[in-house]
Design a protein around this motif. Structure first.
Motif, PDB file in Angstrom:
ATOM      1  N   VAL A  90       0.858  -1.173   0.000  1.00  0.00           N
ATOM      2  CA  VAL A  90       0.000   0.000   0.000  1.00  0.00           C
ATOM      3  C   VAL A  90       0.898   1.229   0.000  1.00  0.00           C
ATOM      4  O   VAL A  90       1.816   1.344   0.806  1.00  0.00           O
ATOM      5  N   CYS A  91       0.645   2.117  -0.946  1.00  0.00           N
ATOM      6  CA  CYS A  91       1.395   3.369  -1.003  1.00  0.00           C
ATOM      7  C   CYS A  91       0.609   4.463  -0.297  1.00  0.00           C
ATOM      8  O   CYS A  91      -0.560   4.705  -0.618  1.00  0.00           O
ATOM      9  N   PHE A  92       1.256   5.093   0.655  1.00  0.00           N
ATOM     10  CA  PHE A  92       0.690   6.220   1.383  1.00  0.00           C
ATOM     11  C   PHE A  92       1.021   7.486   0.599  1.00  0.00           C
ATOM     12  O   PHE A  92       2.154   7.942   0.581  1.00  0.00           O
ATOM     13  N   ASN A  93       0.018   8.018  -0.117  1.00  0.00           N
ATOM     14  CA  ASN A  93       0.193   9.295  -0.804  1.00  0.00           C
ATOM     15  C   ASN A  93       0.095  10.412   0.232  1.00  0.00           C
ATOM     16  O   ASN A  93      -0.971  10.609   0.842  1.00  0.00           O
ATOM     17  N   LEU A  94       1.184  11.114   0.456  1.00  0.00           N
ATOM     18  CA  LEU A  94       1.158  12.210   1.417  1.00  0.00           C
ATOM     19  C   LEU A  94       0.145  13.262   0.977  1.00  0.00           C
ATOM     20  O   LEU A  94      -0.182  13.374  -0.203  1.00  0.00           O
ATOM     21  N   ARG A  95      -0.356  14.018   1.918  1.00  0.00           N
ATOM     22  CA  ARG A  95      -1.416  14.990   1.628  1.00  0.00           C
ATOM     23  C   ARG A  95      -1.014  15.940   0.509  1.00  0.00           C
ATOM     24  O   ARG A  95       0.073  16.493   0.526  1.00  0.00           O
ATOM     25  N   SER A  96      -1.889  16.075  -0.464  1.00  0.00           N
ATOM     26  CA  SER A  96      -1.736  16.902  -1.669  1.00  0.00           C
ATOM     27  C   SER A  96      -0.955  16.206  -2.776  1.00  0.00           C
ATOM     28  O   SER A  96      -0.728  16.791  -3.831  1.00  0.00           O
ATOM     29  N   CYS A  97      -0.571  14.934  -2.572  1.00  0.00           N
ATOM     30  CA  CYS A  97       0.288  14.252  -3.544  1.00  0.00           C
ATOM     31  C   CYS A  97      -0.417  13.143  -4.335  1.00  0.00           C
ATOM     32  O   CYS A  97       0.228  12.473  -5.134  1.00  0.00           O
ATOM     33  N   SER A  98      -1.709  12.964  -4.140  1.00  0.00           N
ATOM     34  CA  SER A  98      -2.400  11.842  -4.789  1.00  0.00           C
ATOM     35  C   SER A  98      -3.029  12.220  -6.126  1.00  0.00           C
ATOM     36  O   SER A  98      -3.732  11.421  -6.736  1.00  0.00           O
ATOM     37  N   LYS A 192       9.163  23.744  -8.986  1.00  0.00           N
ATOM     38  CA  LYS A 192       8.089  23.977  -9.946  1.00  0.00           C
ATOM     39  C   LYS A 192       6.739  23.558  -9.379  1.00  0.00           C
ATOM     40  O   LYS A 192       5.769  24.324  -9.442  1.00  0.00           O
ATOM     41  N   THR A 193       6.670  22.362  -8.794  1.00  0.00           N
ATOM     42  CA  THR A 193       5.390  21.900  -8.239  1.00  0.00           C
ATOM     43  C   THR A 193       5.147  22.477  -6.848  1.00  0.00           C
ATOM     44  O   THR A 193       4.010  22.797  -6.504  1.00  0.00           O
ATOM     45  N   MET A 194       6.194  22.634  -6.063  1.00  0.00           N
ATOM     46  CA  MET A 194       6.016  23.147  -4.707  1.00  0.00           C
ATOM     47  C   MET A 194       5.487  24.580  -4.721  1.00  0.00           C
ATOM     48  O   MET A 194       4.579  24.927  -3.949  1.00  0.00           O
ATOM     49  N   LYS A 195       6.031  25.423  -5.586  1.00  0.00           N
ATOM     50  CA  LYS A 195       5.567  26.814  -5.663  1.00  0.00           C
ATOM     51  C   LYS A 195       4.118  26.873  -6.140  1.00  0.00           C
ATOM     52  O   LYS A 195       3.323  27.668  -5.626  1.00  0.00           O
ATOM     53  N   ASN A 196       3.775  26.037  -7.103  1.00  0.00           N
ATOM     54  CA  ASN A 196       2.393  26.013  -7.593  1.00  0.00           C
ATOM     55  C   ASN A 196       1.418  25.599  -6.501  1.00  0.00           C
ATOM     56  O   ASN A 196       0.312  26.143  -6.396  1.00  0.00           O
ATOM     57  N   LYS A 197       1.816  24.633  -5.682  1.00  0.00           N
ATOM     58  CA  LYS A 197       0.956  24.176  -4.595  1.00  0.00           C
ATOM     59  C   LYS A 197       0.755  25.284  -3.563  1.00  0.00           C
ATOM     60  O   LYS A 197      -0.356  25.485  -3.051  1.00  0.00           O
ATOM     61  N   ILE A 198       1.822  26.006  -3.248  1.00  0.00           N
ATOM     62  CA  ILE A 198       1.718  27.087  -2.271  1.00  0.00           C
ATOM     63  C   ILE A 198       0.826  28.206  -2.802  1.00  0.00           C
ATOM     64  O   ILE A 198      -0.004  28.767  -2.074  1.00  0.00           O
ATOM     65  N   LEU A 199       0.962  28.506  -4.076  1.00  0.00           N
ATOM     66  CA  LEU A 199       0.103  29.514  -4.699  1.00  0.00           C
ATOM     67  C   LEU A 199      -1.361  29.098  -4.642  1.00  0.00           C
ATOM     68  O   LEU A 199      -2.248  29.908  -4.357  1.00  0.00           O
ATOM     69  N   GLU A 200      -1.622  27.832  -4.908  1.00  0.00           N
ATOM     70  CA  GLU A 200      -2.997  27.334  -4.878  1.00  0.00           C
ATOM     71  C   GLU A 200      -3.569  27.409  -3.464  1.00  0.00           C
ATOM     72  O   GLU A 200      -4.745  27.763  -3.279  1.00  0.00           O
ATOM     73  N   LYS A 201      -2.753  27.116  -2.477  1.00  0.00           N
ATOM     74  CA  LYS A 201      -3.213  27.207  -1.093  1.00  0.00           C
ATOM     75  C   LYS A 201      -3.550  28.658  -0.732  1.00  0.00           C
ATOM     76  O   LYS A 201      -4.550  28.933  -0.060  1.00  0.00           O
ATOM     77  N   ALA A 202      -2.722  29.585  -1.179  1.00  0.00           N
ATOM     78  CA  ALA A 202      -2.970  31.001  -0.889  1.00  0.00           C
ATOM     79  C   ALA A 202      -4.273  31.466  -1.526  1.00  0.00           C
ATOM     80  O   ALA A 202      -5.002  32.290  -0.955  1.00  0.00           O
ATOM     81  N   TYR A 203      -4.569  30.925  -2.705  1.00  0.00           N
ATOM     82  CA  TYR A 203      -5.819  31.277  -3.387  1.00  0.00           C
ATOM     83  C   TYR A 203      -7.023  30.697  -2.642  1.00  0.00           C
ATOM     84  O   TYR A 203      -8.052  31.369  -2.479  1.00  0.00           O
ATOM     85  N   LYS A 204      -6.903  29.482  -2.156  1.00  0.00           N
ATOM     86  CA  LYS A 204      -8.015  28.814  -1.479  1.00  0.00           C
ATOM     87  C   LYS A 204      -8.226  29.323  -0.055  1.00  0.00           C
ATOM     88  O   LYS A 204      -9.338  29.267   0.468  1.00  0.00           O
ATOM     89  N   PHE A 205      -7.142  29.789   0.562  1.00  0.00           N
ATOM     90  CA  PHE A 205      -7.225  30.223   1.958  1.00  0.00           C
ATOM     91  C   PHE A 205      -6.750  31.681   2.061  1.00  0.00           C
ATOM     92  O   PHE A 205      -5.569  31.943   2.334  1.00  0.00           O
ATOM     93  N   PRO A 206      -7.638  32.636   1.859  1.00  0.00           N
ATOM     94  CA  PRO A 206      -7.277  34.065   1.880  1.00  0.00           C
ATOM     95  C   PRO A 206      -6.647  34.512   3.192  1.00  0.00           C
ATOM     96  O   PRO A 206      -5.899  35.504   3.202  1.00  0.00           O
ATOM     97  N   SER A 207      -6.914  33.797   4.276  1.00  0.00           N
ATOM     98  CA  SER A 207      -6.337  34.184   5.566  1.00  0.00           C
ATOM     99  C   SER A 207      -4.829  33.908   5.616  1.00  0.00           C
ATOM    100  O   SER A 207      -4.132  34.429   6.489  1.00  0.00           O
ATOM    101  N   TYR A 208      -4.369  33.080   4.703  1.00  0.00           N
ATOM    102  CA  TYR A 208      -2.932  32.809   4.591  1.00  0.00           C
ATOM    103  C   TYR A 208      -2.313  33.890   3.706  1.00  0.00           C
ATOM    104  O   TYR A 208      -2.490  33.915   2.496  1.00  0.00           O
ATOM    105  N   HIS A 209      -1.626  34.803   4.315  1.00  0.00           N
ATOM    106  CA  HIS A 209      -1.079  35.962   3.606  1.00  0.00           C
ATOM    107  C   HIS A 209       0.295  35.627   3.028  1.00  0.00           C
ATOM    108  O   HIS A 209       1.314  35.717   3.720  1.00  0.00           O
TER     109      HIS A 209
END
Length: 325
Positions: A90-98, A192-209
């Motif tokens: 069983v492969c454990f896909n870490l959160r946001s990696c599946s 490349k993927t890490m920055k995109n993920k952080i950008l997406e989180k900032a878009y989804k969670f406006p409280s994260y400045h």
């Protein structure tokens, strides 16, 4: 335990660490057919587990590395080989990696062992296996080692041991190593993927400045840690994160057979990531340091049927040292 003498001996081009590191993801075609099970977490999120069943009584829990997944070539190759040896995986896909973003602002980091503990207990309570063995690669290997040491007095008895491959057990010095020119290409791939993920989180969670300008200019892991890991996960500083997330301080607490396989030519790793003293002084922790292998590579030659050293080494340790067959 004494340092384990390695028998890994690749052909000439694979004696180059960079060549061995890149060959597997670029040229190997390993895939595995999975049965995905999504489980809900205690904090109202989800984790995707990808199973490959062959009817065995032992389950191998695989944990991928930074920005990897169950589709990573080293994961698929090991799932297939373990299955051929009669072991379920069983492969454990870490959160946001599946392949689907998780629901929370928090995702994963090198030391987030509470997720490993949650998955292990879920498997122990919901599946009828006699044994569980944890196999982690790179960041997933750090999680494996840290979990086995940190939770040693709370781990279910069904967990018989662990295997960790290409692991930066000392994050502070490994990051300094990653900043060197020799690793520039790898950093660009990760970022490349890490920055995109952080950008997406900032878009989804406006409280994260998020300071997007700093994100775009980030060239080192410490920059991303200052922007995301430290504030989102509640660390005091990058240095606090390195200290708390590194698995090296926990190696002496491991109380079941566990091996760390780190190639000497792994350009990701600092000298501090070869914990010889900890291995020599431990009854359960083994260290194997092949001269070659790169980072999560360990490819032998251009002949596909010969490129099973790592897969065979993992099965051999499970068989002969952990002893679950």
């Amino acid at each position: 335990m004494p340092i384990v003498k390695s028998d890994f001996s690749p052909t000439l081009p694979f004696k180059n660490g960079h060549f061995n590191t890149m060959y597997r993801p670029l040229f190997m075609k390993d895939t595995c057919k999975y049965d995905r099970k999504r489980i809900s977490t205690w904090d109202d999120d989800f984790i995707d587990l990808d199973f490959s069943f062959v009817g065995g009584n032992t389950l191998i829990l695989l944990i991928h590395g930074l920005e990897g997944s169950s589709d990573s070539k080293y994961i698929a190759a090991n799932c297939n080989h373990l299955n051929s040896a009669g072991l379920d995986t069983v492969c454990f896909n870490l959160r946001s990696c599946s392949g689907e973003d998780n629901l929370l602002l928090t995702t994963y980091h090198s030391g987030k062992t509470e997720d490993v503990d949650f998955v292990v207990n879920h498997l122990a309570e919901n599946y009828n296996y006699t044994n569980i063995v944890i196999v982690g690669f790179s960041l997933g290997g750090n999680l494996t080692l840290k979990y086995l040491g940190e939770y040693h007095n709370k781990i279910p008895s069904i967990v018989k041991g662990g295997i960790a491959v290409s692991v930066p057990v000392d994050i502070a010095t490994a990051e300094k190593e990653m900043e060197k020119l020799k690793n520039k290409l790898y950093l660009e791939i990760f970022f490349k993927t890490m920055k995109n993920k952080i950008l997406e989180k900032a878009y989804k969670f406006p409280s994260y400045h998020l300071d997007k300008e700093k994100l775009f200019k980030a060239t080192k892991f410490i920059h991303l840690e200052e922007l995301y890991t430290v504030p989102v996960f509640g660390f005091e500083s990058p240095q606090d994160y390195w200290k708390k997330a590194s698995s090296k301080p926990y190696l002496s607490k491991i109380d079941r057979p566990t091996i760390l396989i780190n190639a000497k030519d792994d350009t990701f790793l600092s000298p501090e990531c070869y914990p010889q003293k900890e291995a020599i002084q431990s009854e359960y922790f083994y260290l194997e340091t092949p001269n070659f292998g790169g980072h999560c590579g360990f490819m032998t030659s251009f002949k596909a049927h010969e490129n099973k050293w790592l897969e065979k080494r993992i099965v051999k340790f499970i068989n002969e040292t952990i002893g679950v067959f």
